[in-house]
Write an enzyme that holds these catalytic residues in place. Structure first.
Site: not given
Ligand code: UDP
Length: 330
Positions: A118, A142
């Protein structure tokens, strides 16, 4: 083609599109998904679905039974604010579960591993577009949980006969152009999903989080990539890993250009012929002004080229899927 491709999280949003792309390309696909956030109906019927956690011993049986030679690993938790309030869930479901899966892969001699990473690994970049070798300073668990998995893969590929490709996604949106899958999770927070929910009457307005960013119109700028283009990049990455087993790669997946929140909502208004109510609100914690990909590396490494790089097309496909969900009462 020899050997199946194991897709973890293949019942989820991005994973289900990767399954479509793999099946369309003639690969044999087996999906492992615990169906906590995914949907069995989202898995292409050409693929085999096994309901299991990726850290279960059952994964080793699946690898052996199907002769898995490559893994595409999408399974994980993806809600950034939740990662802040429940970090251990992210270090379990993303980092620790990935460690177990990678261990199973190594034990079974799986040769290739493709990982969903990501742009959140960059945190708030000093400059945009951001390139792969720029500093990785995640600002939430995250992003850190994904970056830790990238590091594990780097170390494992150096020690064992496995190569990998980590693909760092920017803002993934849209739906399969043929209407076979789309973003189906309830309680969405992502802008394009929220906007098409507003367009189909599931919500009354769209909140714009922040109008004082250092961007041309003051709203946040992001690099929105069509989910089917992203899925196609995975197939190309797989082919490269197979062709050059000594090399591993980390690549941004974005189009290299940004749209503001207002640009996105203008596109939704254009595509729907509506005027969706915009409510200007304060910033969300941790949102960077602009986050766009330097995509020179993927363009020079893979044959992949953007094919659906058009904001109105992305919105139109997301909207078509949202309407379909509405028809099935979702
Ligand atoms: N955003 C917004 N309203 C929403 C959802 C998102 O204004 O209801 C903005 C958000 O602040 C960011 C951009 O839209 O500038 C993309 O946010 P999203 O949550 O889709 O993805 P992120 O970039 O946070 O991963």
């Amino acid at each position: 083609m020899d050997g199946a491709i194991l897709v973890t999280g293949g019942a989820g949003y991005i994973g289900s599109h990767a399954v479509l792309a793999l099946c369309d390309a003639g690969h044999r696909v087996v999906v492992v998904d615990n169906l906590v956030t995914g949907f069995a109906w989202a898995v292409d019927p050409r693929a085999t679905l096994v309901q299991a956690n990726i850290e279960d011993a059952a994964v080793r049986d699946v690898i052996a039974e199907h002769g898995v030679r490559a893994i595409m690993h999408f399974a994980g938790s993806v809600v950034v604010p939740e990662s802040v309030s429940d970090p251990l869930k992210y270090y379990r479901n993303n980092t620790a579960a990935s460690r177990s899966l990678i261990e199973s892969a190594v034990a079974a001699g799986v040769a290739h591993f493709i990982f969903s990473s990501t742009a959140a690994t960059y945190g708030i970049p000093d400059v945009v577009p951001v390139a792969e070798d720029m500093p990785k300073r995640p600002i939430n668990p995250y992003g850190m949980s994904k970056l830790m998995t990238e590091h594990m893969l780097g170390d494992v590929a150096a020690a064992h006969p496995m190569n990998y490709c980590a693909l760092r996604y920017f803002n993934v949106a849209g739906a399969d152009p043929q209407g076979r899958s789309g973003q189906s999770t309830a309680g969405a927070t992502h802008l394009i999903k929220v906007a098409v929910e507003a367009a189909t009457g599931k919500r009354g307005h769209v909140s714009i989080f922040g109008t004082d960013f250092a961007t041309p119109d003051g709203t946040g700028v992001r690099d929105y990539i069509h989910v089917s283009d992203l899925a196609a990049a995975h197939v190309d990455a797989l082919n490269l890993l197979i062709a050059r087993p000594q090399q591993s790669h980390i690549m941004n997946c974005g189009y290299g250009r940004g749209y503001s929140v207002n640009d996105v909502l203008d596109a939704v208004d254009r595509v729907t012929n509506l005027r969706i109510e915009r409510r200007y609100e304060g910033r969300r914690a941790g949102d960077p002004d602009a986050l766009t990909a330097d995509n020179a590396r993927i363009l020079s490494t893979l044959p992949w080229r953007p094919r659906l790089d058009d904001l109105d097309t992305i919105v139109a496909h997301a909207l078509a899927w949202e309407r379909k969900l509405g028809e099935r009462g979702a």
